[in-house]
Scaffold this active site. Structure first.
Site, PDB file in Angstrom:
ATOM      1  CG  ASP A   8      -1.643   1.340   1.494  1.00 45.12           C
ATOM      2  OD1 ASP A   8      -2.136   1.885   0.648  1.00 45.12           O
ATOM      3  OD2 ASP A   8      -1.570   1.824   2.725  1.00 45.12           O
ATOM      4  CG  ASP A  10      -1.817   7.573  -0.038  1.00 38.02           C
ATOM      5  OD1 ASP A  10      -0.952   8.401  -0.132  1.00 38.02           O
ATOM      6  OD2 ASP A  10      -2.512   7.149  -1.037  1.00 38.02           O
TER       7      ASP A  10
HETATM    8  C1  XBP Z   1      -5.314   6.213   0.509  1.00 37.14           C
HETATM    9  C2  XBP Z   1      -6.547   6.999   0.063  1.00 37.14           C
HETATM   10  C3  XBP Z   1      -6.257   7.767  -0.806  1.00 37.14           C
HETATM   11  C4  XBP Z   1      -5.524   9.362  -0.627  1.00 37.14           C
HETATM   12  C5  XBP Z   1      -6.060   9.999  -1.858  1.00 37.14           C
HETATM   13  O1  XBP Z   1      -5.851   4.711   0.960  1.00 37.14           O
HETATM   14  O2  XBP Z   1      -7.420   6.968   0.627  1.00 37.14           O
HETATM   15  O3  XBP Z   1      -7.368   8.158  -1.575  1.00 37.14           O
HETATM   16  O4  XBP Z   1      -6.019   9.579   0.705  1.00 37.14           O
HETATM   17  O5  XBP Z   1      -5.681   9.626  -2.945  1.00 37.14           O
HETATM   18  P1  XBP Z   1      -5.015   3.520   0.982  1.00 37.14           P
HETATM   19  P2  XBP Z   1      -6.500  10.375  -4.278  1.00 37.14           P
HETATM   20  O6  XBP Z   1      -3.863   3.827   1.641  1.00 37.14           O
HETATM   21  O7  XBP Z   1      -5.940   2.644   1.789  1.00 37.14           O
HETATM   22  O8  XBP Z   1      -4.726   3.146  -0.414  1.00 37.14           O
HETATM   23  O9  XBP Z   1      -6.943  11.682  -3.968  1.00 37.14           O
HETATM   24  O10 XBP Z   1      -5.509  10.310  -5.474  1.00 37.14           O
HETATM   25  O11 XBP Z   1      -7.556   9.422  -4.736  1.00 37.14           O
HETATM   26 MG    MG Z   2      -3.319   3.334   3.407  1.00 35.69          MG
END
Ligand code: XBP
Ligand code: MG
Length: 252
Positions: A8, A10
């Protein structure tokens, strides 16, 4: 046998949310004349919904019931999100976001030991590209045989789709992979695809339910900065996540 590590982005590769995505959303809102401002605690609640466009829609529906959606609501969301992506990439280009402890070490060890690597995220592909380029260097993009990101699947996490997609594309079985996640939505997604998971929590996800995780820790650990175990499927002695520990965690 573990053949691949799926990451993953973020919250897992880097703490991108509070000082990255959140700030970029707020700049985009301001640019189009909206007086919305997402505070740090509010943003923690909004993280319940993954995906930036989905998150804005959720915010409007939950917090602004009187807001009159424009007829071209999809375009409205897309415009805001394109602006937000531009601001977010700008922050990455300025080096405002670093990788979390142990991430680079583990990725380099996995490469040296010929494990296959992939990215499995709900964030936009440009964001992954910019994060890798500005942390591990431009060549690091090719280290990942698959970057499964954003709208490549119709349903974002907690749906298992992005992980199922990665398994299909890489022609791997779930039991040949280990996923790295930081959130409840993330582990719901990996669990739905049957992939065993190591969780590194962050400030926003400390209280999440990580039932089913192989290991829940505060960070992957470095030789000089060991991790703290929050929960584990078995007693472990090592204090950093390396390939030897991963093998130990999945051994019968
Ligand atoms: C990550 C997210 C993403 C970012 C924003 O979730 O929720 O939406 O916050 O990205 P995870 P975008 O780590 O569970 O994948 O604005 O590019 O969609
Ligand atoms: Mg995440």
């Amino acid at each position: 046998m573990v053949k691949a590590l799926l990451f993953d982005v973020d919250g897992t590769l880097a703490d991108t949310e509070r000082d990255g995505h959140r700030v970029a959303f707020n700049k985009a809102f301001k640019d189009v004349g909206l007086d919305w401002s997402w505070s740090e605690p509010l943003y923690g609640d909004l993280l319940e919904v993954t995906g930036g466009k989905e998150r804005i829609q959720h915010y409007i529906e939950k917090y602004l019931p009187a807001f009159k959606k424009p007829d071209n609501f999809k375009d409205f969301l897309q415009t805001l999100h394109t602006l937000k992506t531009r601001y977010y990439v700008e922050l990455l280009e300025q080096g405002k976001v670093a990788l979390r402890p142990g991430v680079e070490r583990l990725i380099r060890e996995a490469r040296a030991k010929k494990l296959r690597l992939a990215i499995t995220t709900t964030t936009t592909p440009e964001n992954v590209d910019a994060l890798l380029r500005n942390t591990l260097g431009p060549e690091s993009i090719s280290w990942f045989e698959l970057i499964a990101a954003g709208d490549c699947v119709p349903l974002k996490k907690p749906a298992p789709d992005v992980y199922v997609y990665a398994l299909e594309k890489m022609k791997l079985r779930a039991d040949e992979c280990i996923a790295f996640e930081d959130s409840e939505n993330g582990i719901k997604s990996t669990s739905g695809a049957g992939i065993r998971t190591i969780v590194t929590v962050n400030d926003y996800t400390l209280e999440h339910d990580f039932t089913g995780a192989l290991l829940v820790i505060d960070q992957l650990g470095e030789p000089t900065a060991p991790f703290t175990v929050l929960s584990s499927n078995r007693p472990i002695e090592s204090r950093l996540v390396d390939i030897a520990l991963i093998k130990q965690l999945v051994s019968e």
